[in-house]
Design an enzyme around this catalytic site. Structure first.
Site, PDB file in Angstrom:
ATOM      1  CG  HIS A   1      44.883  40.101  46.777  1.00  0.00           C
ATOM      2  ND1 HIS A   1      43.809  40.555  46.039  1.00  0.00           N
ATOM      3  CD2 HIS A   1      45.891  40.984  46.562  1.00  0.00           C
ATOM      4  CE1 HIS A   1      44.147  41.659  45.402  1.00  0.00           C
ATOM      5  NE2 HIS A   1      45.409  41.947  45.706  1.00  0.00           N
TER       6      HIS A   1
ATOM      7  CD  GLU B   1      47.121  36.985  50.081  1.00  0.00           C
ATOM      8  OE1 GLU B   1      45.938  36.701  50.320  1.00  0.00           O
ATOM      9  OE2 GLU B   1      47.558  37.135  48.932  1.00  0.00           O
TER      10      GLU B   1
END
Length: 421
Positions: free
Chosen positions: A308, A319
């Site tokens: 992302h 993440e």
């Protein structure tokens, strides 16, 4: 379970007018972010964006289509036409009621809604407005479902036609839902993807208010810096990507070119905070685990992770933690990169653009880089492929998305011949 593959692709993104230009930009590590040109951005905190140089008439849209369609809908229709042509799929081979459309978008017709308000109110001066100045298509702009309906007319689709709008994971979730329509037997072919054109004063102001976008206005081409220690927010952008999905059996029977198989997809929500993220990335890790299980692949089978990578400090750390949890030791060995460093963050559309980048990484055995990554954040300690693309065998890709509301989605794409565990 029915195996679903991608046989057609259409893209409109900053820096190029189609798939070839899109991949050229990514593989060369060039950036397409620039100062906003669509309106006077001088009053705003963040004045950079990823704008698409788009001429609807040159793209084949009629004057009537240009008048009634919002800019985001125009993107979607043009990309759908391109994807259908690319697939070589004879639509008459499938009954109209066996064709479906799933379109994702975060802010839908925000461009036209704002433009119409400015006309009606004389740029906000008048509280009482004269409805005589209202566009006859205002209802279309208000209803998000109009955009997938336009794509359905393009594809002659009389089966399931769906709008998915759950923020920045919309582009991933729309394609994931399209896969499920084929697997459950509701459609034989699905045109799926996402579109967003959020570069408008109201949207820019919204992200200014929460300081999510970067104020690095003096260096527009260098403003998006995922995983870099100097990052200070994302660059707002626009774009679209659409795909033709069909069963592996159908594609093989007609000798179609297959970009990749969509082996697994999952989405989760953290039920925690509208914009905040838990540091451990547990929900994204769970989505990744489920997507890998569906694809019947091990973490070590993943050759590339399309992150992302928004360029906000909490997202990049979130993440990174999710990759470590879900991929284990392999997280340190697999290349990870963010194409938002080159084309910015187009909200609901970006998930589909990242799917497109993942398909092309498989197609070309090349991992696109993370541009502008000169000073790695010590807390982001994975292999983020800085600055330069990397040629390597790329048979399986994990792509992920994270959105306001706590949405976390993951998808695994791979060559159809990849052996499952």
């Amino acid at each position: 379970m029915t195996r679903v593959v991608v046989t057609g692709l259409g893209v409109r993104a900053p820096g190029g007018s189609g798939v070839k230009e899109f991949w050229s930009l990514l593989s060369e590590g060039r950036t397409a972010t620039r100062g906003i040109t669509f309106f006077d951005s001088s009053p705003f905190r963040s004045r950079v964006a990823g704008e698409v140089d788009f001429d609807g008439a040159a793209e084949g849209l009629t004057p009537q289509e240009l008048r009634r369609m919002d800019r985001a809908t125009q993107f979607a229709v043009v990309c759908a036409r391109e994807a259908l042509a690319d697939s070589g799929l004879p639509l008459e081979a499938h009954a109209p009621e066996r064709r479906g459309v799933v379109l994702g978008s975060a802010v839908a017709a925000a461009t036209s809604l704002e433009n119409e308000y400015l006309v009606l109110s004389d740029s906000g001066r008048d509280w009482l407005v004269d409805p005589a100045h209202l566009s006859p298509y205002m209802g279309d702009y208000l209803s998000p479902g109009v955009a997938p309906a336009e794509v359905a007319w393009t594809a002659g689709a009389e089966g399931p036609v769906i709008m998915v709008s759950d923020g920045c994971t919309s582009g991933l979730d729309a394609v994931g839902y399209g896969v499920q329509l084929i697997q459950e037997g509701s459609a034989d072919v699905v045109v799926a993807g996402a579109t967003d054109t959020p570069i408008t004063p109201i949207v820019v102001a919204c992200f200014d208010a929460i300081k999510a976008t970067t104020p690095r206005n003096d260096e527009p081409a260098l403003a998006s810096r995922p995983f870099d220690a100097t990052r200070n927010g994302f660059v707002l952008a626009e774009g679209a990507a659409m795909f033709v999905l069909e069963s592996h059996a159908s594609a093989r029977a007609r000798g179609a070119h297959v970009y990749a198989e969509i082996g697994g997809y999952a989405t989760r929500c953290n039920a925690y905070h509208m914009t905040g993220l838990k540091k451990d990335g547990r929900e994204m890790a769970e989505a990744i685990r489920v997507a890998l299980d569906q694809a019947r692949l091990n973490p070590t089978d993943i050759d590339y992770v399309n992150a992302h990578g928004s360029g906000t400090k909490q997202n990049d750390r979130h993440e990174t933690a999710a990759f470590k949890t879900s991929l284990g030791r392999h997280a340190y060995d697999v290349p990870v990169s963010s194409i938002k460093s080159m084309i910015g963050h187009s909200l609901g559309a970006i998930g589909s653009l990242e799917i497109a980048a993942s398909l092309l990484a498989i197609e070309n055995d090349t991992v696109p880089p993370t541009a502008n990554l000169h000073h790695p954040d010590p807390e982001c300690d994975l292999d983020y492929v800085p600055l330069t693309a990397r040629e390597q065998p790329t048979n399986a890709v994990l792509t992920v998305g994270s959105g306001f509301g706590g949405f976390q989605s993951a998808m695994v794409l791979h060559r159809p011949e990849v052996t499952a565990v």
